[in-house]
Design a protein around this motif. Structure first.
Motif, short mmCIF file in Angstrom:
data_model
loop_
_atom_site.label_atom_id
_atom_site.label_comp_id
_atom_site.label_asym_id
_atom_site.label_seq_id
_atom_site.Cartn_x
_atom_site.Cartn_y
_atom_site.Cartn_z
N ALA A 9 0.81 -1.22 0.00
CA ALA A 9 0.00 0.00 0.00
C ALA A 9 0.84 1.27 0.00
CB ALA A 9 -0.95 0.02 1.20
N ILE A 10 2.03 1.24 0.61
CA ILE A 10 2.74 2.51 0.77
C ILE A 10 4.17 2.56 0.25
CG2 ILE A 10 1.32 3.20 2.72
CD1 ILE A 10 3.66 2.62 4.57
N GLU A 11 4.72 1.43 -0.14
CA GLU A 11 6.09 1.49 -0.67
C GLU A 11 6.13 2.45 -1.85
OE1 GLU A 11 7.16 -2.63 -1.32
OE2 GLU A 11 8.33 -2.63 0.53
N ASP A 12 7.19 3.23 -1.90
CA ASP A 12 7.47 4.16 -3.00
C ASP A 12 6.56 5.39 -3.03
OD1 ASP A 12 9.50 2.41 -3.89
OD2 ASP A 12 8.03 1.25 -5.02
N LEU A 13 5.74 5.60 -2.01
CA LEU A 13 4.95 6.82 -1.96
C LEU A 13 5.77 7.92 -1.30
CD1 LEU A 13 1.38 5.62 -0.87
CD2 LEU A 13 2.22 6.10 -3.18
N GLU B 121 1.89 12.17 -1.38
CA GLU B 121 0.96 11.10 -1.78
C GLU B 121 0.34 10.42 -0.55
OE1 GLU B 121 2.98 9.49 -5.90
OE2 GLU B 121 4.04 9.13 -4.00
N MET B 122 1.14 10.25 0.49
CA MET B 122 0.63 9.58 1.68
C MET B 122 -0.37 10.43 2.47
SD MET B 122 3.74 7.33 3.21
CE MET B 122 4.74 8.76 3.56
N THR B 123 -0.27 11.74 2.35
CA THR B 123 -1.16 12.60 3.13
C THR B 123 -2.30 13.19 2.32
OG1 THR B 123 0.33 14.47 2.81
CG2 THR B 123 0.62 13.18 4.81
N ARG B 124 -2.30 12.99 1.01
CA ARG B 124 -3.39 13.50 0.18
C ARG B 124 -4.68 12.76 0.52
NH1 ARG B 124 -1.49 13.26 -5.51
NH2 ARG B 124 -3.36 12.27 -6.22
N VAL C 71 -7.46 4.02 -1.66
CA VAL C 71 -7.10 5.44 -1.79
C VAL C 71 -5.91 5.57 -2.74
CG1 VAL C 71 -6.23 7.48 -0.57
CG2 VAL C 71 -8.07 6.11 0.44
N ARG C 72 -4.93 4.70 -2.59
CA ARG C 72 -3.77 4.75 -3.48
C ARG C 72 -4.21 4.58 -4.94
NH1 ARG C 72 2.20 2.32 -2.96
NH2 ARG C 72 2.83 2.68 -5.10
#
Length: 175
Positions: free
Chosen positions: A22-26, A30-33, A163-164
């Protein structure tokens, strides 16, 4: 025969894999949008699901939370009580969960995962009937608590992946 400990270890491993996906490479933006002003961000969802796992498993196991013992609360520097896990957070509080990069969230999650798996691997099937929370009717057993944590974390990581996906779509061209 597969034991309950083996099944739960596998389940928590699936949570960990999904968190990484879900979060690698963000990046931080991008993580807080958020997909709308009141929506949960990816950063908040991953932080929250990890805090819930940390809090609930540590409590059931009689261990200190990784968040506190590992100095994560200070590293994150969030503007609420160190024992907060996200339940009841306002939209403003959700928006205040910011991280510089995905690796910090991954490292915290991996530390919680390690403590969880170390605890779960040592359980015998008879341990799952132990009451860990008498504030519910019926009282919550260890087995029910651990399955609840798996369910909650999988739901939230699925939300983060959704969300991603939404944020990653290219805007459609006008017709």
């Amino acid at each position: 025969m597969t034991t309950g400990a083996e099944l739960l270890t596998d389940a928590f491993g699936r949570v960990q894999e999904a968190v990484h996906a879900a979060i690698e490479d963000l990046d931080a933006e991008e993580m807080t949008r958020r997909i709308d002003p009141a929506a949960n961000s990816i950063a908040w969802l991953i932080w929250h699901l990890t805090r819930v796992q940390d809090d609930h498993v540590a409590n059931a196991a009689g261990l200190e939370q990784v968040w506190l013992a590992g100095g994560w609360a200070k590293r994150f520097g969030l503007p609420f009580d160190d024992k907060a896990i996200g339940y009841g957070h306002t939209s403003e509080e959700v928006g205040s969960v910011r991280v510089d990069d995905a690796q910090m969230l991954l490292d915290y999650h991996d530390a919680v995962h390690a403590q969880t798996v170390e605890y779960v691997r040592g359980l015998q099937d008879a341990d799952f009937d132990r009451i860990v929370d008498r504030s519910w009717n019926p009282p919550v057993t260890l087995g029910v608590r651990l399955i609840s944590v798996v369910q909650d974390t999988l739901m939230h990581v699925g939300q983060a992946q959704y969300v991603r996906g939404v944020l990653g779509r290219e805007p459609e061209s006008g017709s």
